[in-house]
Design a protein around this motif. Structure first.
Motif, mmCIF file in Angstrom:
data_model
loop_
_atom_site.group_PDB
_atom_site.id
_atom_site.type_symbol
_atom_site.label_atom_id
_atom_site.label_comp_id
_atom_site.label_asym_id
_atom_site.label_seq_id
_atom_site.Cartn_x
_atom_site.Cartn_y
_atom_site.Cartn_z
ATOM 1 N N SER A 267 0.914 -1.170 -0.025
ATOM 2 C CA SER A 267 0.178 -0.136 -0.046
ATOM 3 C C SER A 267 0.647 1.269 0.112
ATOM 4 O O SER A 267 0.422 2.240 -0.634
ATOM 5 N N GLU A 268 1.917 1.297 0.585
ATOM 6 C CA GLU A 268 2.679 2.448 0.778
ATOM 7 C C GLU A 268 3.385 2.416 -0.594
ATOM 8 O O GLU A 268 3.863 3.805 -0.922
ATOM 9 N N LEU A 269 3.959 1.603 -1.396
ATOM 10 C CA LEU A 269 4.399 1.641 -2.648
ATOM 11 C C LEU A 269 3.288 2.580 -3.328
ATOM 12 O O LEU A 269 3.883 3.174 -4.389
ATOM 13 N N ALA A 270 2.248 1.958 -3.329
ATOM 14 C CA ALA A 270 1.168 2.616 -4.059
ATOM 15 C C ALA A 270 1.131 4.120 -3.854
ATOM 16 O O ALA A 270 1.030 5.161 -4.855
ATOM 17 N N THR A 271 0.840 4.437 -2.503
ATOM 18 C CA THR A 271 0.713 5.917 -2.135
ATOM 19 C C THR A 271 1.888 6.838 -2.217
ATOM 20 O O THR A 271 1.754 7.921 -2.145
ATOM 21 N N GLY A 272 3.112 6.090 -2.271
ATOM 22 C CA GLY A 272 4.289 7.095 -2.373
ATOM 23 C C GLY A 272 5.129 7.175 -3.871
ATOM 24 O O GLY A 272 6.076 7.140 -3.699
ATOM 25 N N GLN A 273 4.132 6.806 -4.777
ATOM 26 C CA GLN A 273 4.851 6.864 -6.249
ATOM 27 C C GLN A 273 5.378 8.469 -6.270
ATOM 28 O O GLN A 273 6.611 8.138 -7.491
ATOM 29 N N ILE A 274 4.948 9.466 -5.831
ATOM 30 C CA ILE A 274 5.696 10.586 -6.073
ATOM 31 C C ILE A 274 7.331 10.545 -6.029
ATOM 32 O O ILE A 274 7.943 11.101 -6.556
ATOM 33 N N ILE A 275 7.798 9.650 -5.023
ATOM 34 C CA ILE A 275 9.025 9.554 -4.722
ATOM 35 C C ILE A 275 9.771 8.869 -5.952
ATOM 36 O O ILE A 275 11.088 9.084 -6.261
ATOM 37 N N SER A 276 9.223 8.067 -6.732
ATOM 38 C CA SER A 276 9.610 7.537 -7.828
ATOM 39 C C SER A 276 9.871 8.463 -9.100
ATOM 40 O O SER A 276 10.869 8.312 -9.742
ATOM 41 N N PHE A 277 9.246 9.515 -9.135
ATOM 42 C CA PHE A 277 9.242 10.549 -9.728
ATOM 43 C C PHE A 277 10.386 11.567 -9.539
ATOM 44 O O PHE A 277 10.904 12.250 -10.286
ATOM 45 N N PHE A 278 10.356 11.877 -8.197
ATOM 46 C CA PHE A 278 11.313 12.728 -7.709
ATOM 47 C C PHE A 278 12.001 12.137 -6.376
ATOM 48 O O PHE A 278 11.682 12.259 -4.894
ATOM 49 N N PRO A 279 12.914 11.096 -6.707
ATOM 50 C CA PRO A 279 13.626 10.456 -5.465
ATOM 51 C C PRO A 279 14.305 11.086 -4.531
ATOM 52 O O PRO A 279 14.405 10.693 -3.337
ATOM 53 N N TRP A 280 14.512 12.667 -4.856
ATOM 54 C CA TRP A 280 15.190 13.502 -3.939
ATOM 55 C C TRP A 280 14.118 13.907 -2.612
ATOM 56 O O TRP A 280 14.471 14.177 -1.682
ATOM 57 N N LEU A 281 12.796 13.554 -3.000
ATOM 58 C CA LEU A 281 12.012 14.077 -1.711
ATOM 59 C C LEU A 281 11.928 12.841 -0.861
ATOM 60 O O LEU A 281 11.342 13.215 0.418
ATOM 61 N N ARG A 282 12.766 11.766 -0.938
ATOM 62 C CA ARG A 282 12.935 10.799 0.111
ATOM 63 C C ARG A 282 13.607 11.579 1.441
ATOM 64 O O ARG A 282 13.698 11.000 2.447
#
Length: 375
Positions: free
Chosen positions: A220-235
């Motif tokens: 579920s977290e992989l789905a809700t956190g897709q924005i980090i896949s596009f902007f890895p620096w947001l981690r």
């Protein structure tokens, strides 16, 4: 250095600091507005940094369908800082994924998935390469040896036995309403666990309940956190990185279980009679016959692939099928009638499949209209 800058830009009185800021801004603009060559057209609505993420709205499939009507079967969508080519229609998909499959076989980087699976140390997240092909061939052969096939030596009997356990578990509720999700997951996971490390769990087992909760949370977290896949620096940004923090936390629980199982198998490894998937992998780690450089870390990540790919997809298919049966009682009655006529009071077998066209159609329709993974 400052003197050189003043000499180059004498008319502006440019300072070294201003020059550095100017260069950094220019380079950033080049990256943001850079367009790769030979890409299909971009739809309208692209903005700096975010690309088409805002234009896609809350219903991306509907927007993509609208863009197809306007731009044709092949167009480019800017997802954050990445270009994604969208294919529509049989001809375009076949041309890319079948006729020129080697060119499109590798996977695009997805930070959260990559970090969870060791940045390509498994099979699912690995990029197209000789190592990937070796691991895939080896894993497929090992699973076939363990019964993932039709015919003699199939794991079908174990699946039917587990289905009978699930049926008994349902009967314990004596017709009262209950949440079947956990029991379905245990039934599916027991087949995976039996093949992966030769054991099954009781439906009330607390250790497995914790493991299943960890798997659910990661998915579920992989789905809700897709924005980090596009902007890895947001981690690195607090609050925004909540999803990746939770993924790493729960993922460590799954890895702990798998590492313990690998250690247990190493202690009791029978080289002449491998019992399960981990045994086959450990023998290959020692022999290095089919997969170059295979390590126990690879084994852990590949086994994790089996868990996440096998448990999530099958469980979701069954749960969505049950929900649609509840919401469509007329369809449920037809399914039951066909099962009663062909199977009777016993459990279905693979040999019954050709005689169950309506049941098969319902399962295929479920997989057509529902996404089985949240990625």
């Amino acid at each position: 250095m400052a003197g050189a800058v003043q000499w180059v830009f004498p008319f502006s009185g440019l300072t070294l600091q201003t020059f550095i800021v100017f260069c950094a801004t220019f380079l950033l603009a080049c990256v943001v507005f850079k367009r790769s060559r030979n890409l299909p057209p971009y739809p309208a609505g692209r903005v700096p940094i975010l690309g088409h993420l805002l234009a896609l709205g809350r219903e991306p499939p509907l927007k993509l369908t609208a863009w197809r009507r306007q731009y044709g079967d092949v167009f480019t969508v800017r997802m954050g800082m990445e270009d994604v080519v969208v294919l529509n229609g049989y001809t375009a998909v076949k041309d890319a994924l079948v006729d020129r499959s080697e060119l499109f076989a590798s996977k695009a980087p997805m930070y959260q998935v990559d970090v969870m699976l060791g940045f390509g140390k498994d099979i699912f997240s690995a990029r197209w390469s000789p190592e990937f092909r070796q691991r895939k061939r080896f894993a497929s052969a090992a699973l076939k040896n363990l019964g993932m096939k039709v015919g003699r030596g199939s794991i079908e009997d174990s699946i039917r036995e587990e289905a009978n356990c699930l049926r008994s578990r349902i009967a314990e509720n004596d017709g009262q309403p209950f949440d079947i999700a956990h029991d379905v997951m245990v039934a599916v996971a027991n087949i995976i666990c039996f093949m992966a490390f030769g054991k099954r769990y009781d439906y009330k087992d607390e250790s497995f309940r914790e493991l299943s909760q960890a798997i659910n949370t990661v998915s579920s977290e992989l789905a809700t956190g897709q924005i980090i896949s596009f902007f890895p620096w947001l981690r690195f940004v607090p609050v925004v990185n909540r999803s990746i923090v939770n993924v790493l936390k729960e993922n460590s629980k799954v890895q702990k279980v798998l590492r313990e199982e690998i250690s247990r198998h190493r202690e009791h490894l029978d080289r002449e009679n491998p019992r399960d998937f981990i045994d086959f992998c450990l023998l290959e780690v020692d022999q290095q016959d089919k997969v170059d450089g295979l390590t126990e870390e690879n084994v852990m990540y590949i086994t994790k692939d089996l868990f996440f790919a096998g448990i999530e997809t099958t469980t979701n298919t069954l749960l969505w099928s049950l929900l649609y049966m509840i919401l469509n009682p007329d369809v449920q009655n037809k399914v039951q009638q066909e099962l009663d006529a062909v199977v009777g009071a016993s459990l279905p077998a693979l040999s019954h499949r050709p005689q169950l066209p309506y049941v098969n159609a319902c399962l295929m329709e479920t997989m057509r209209i529902r996404t089985l993974l949240q990625l």
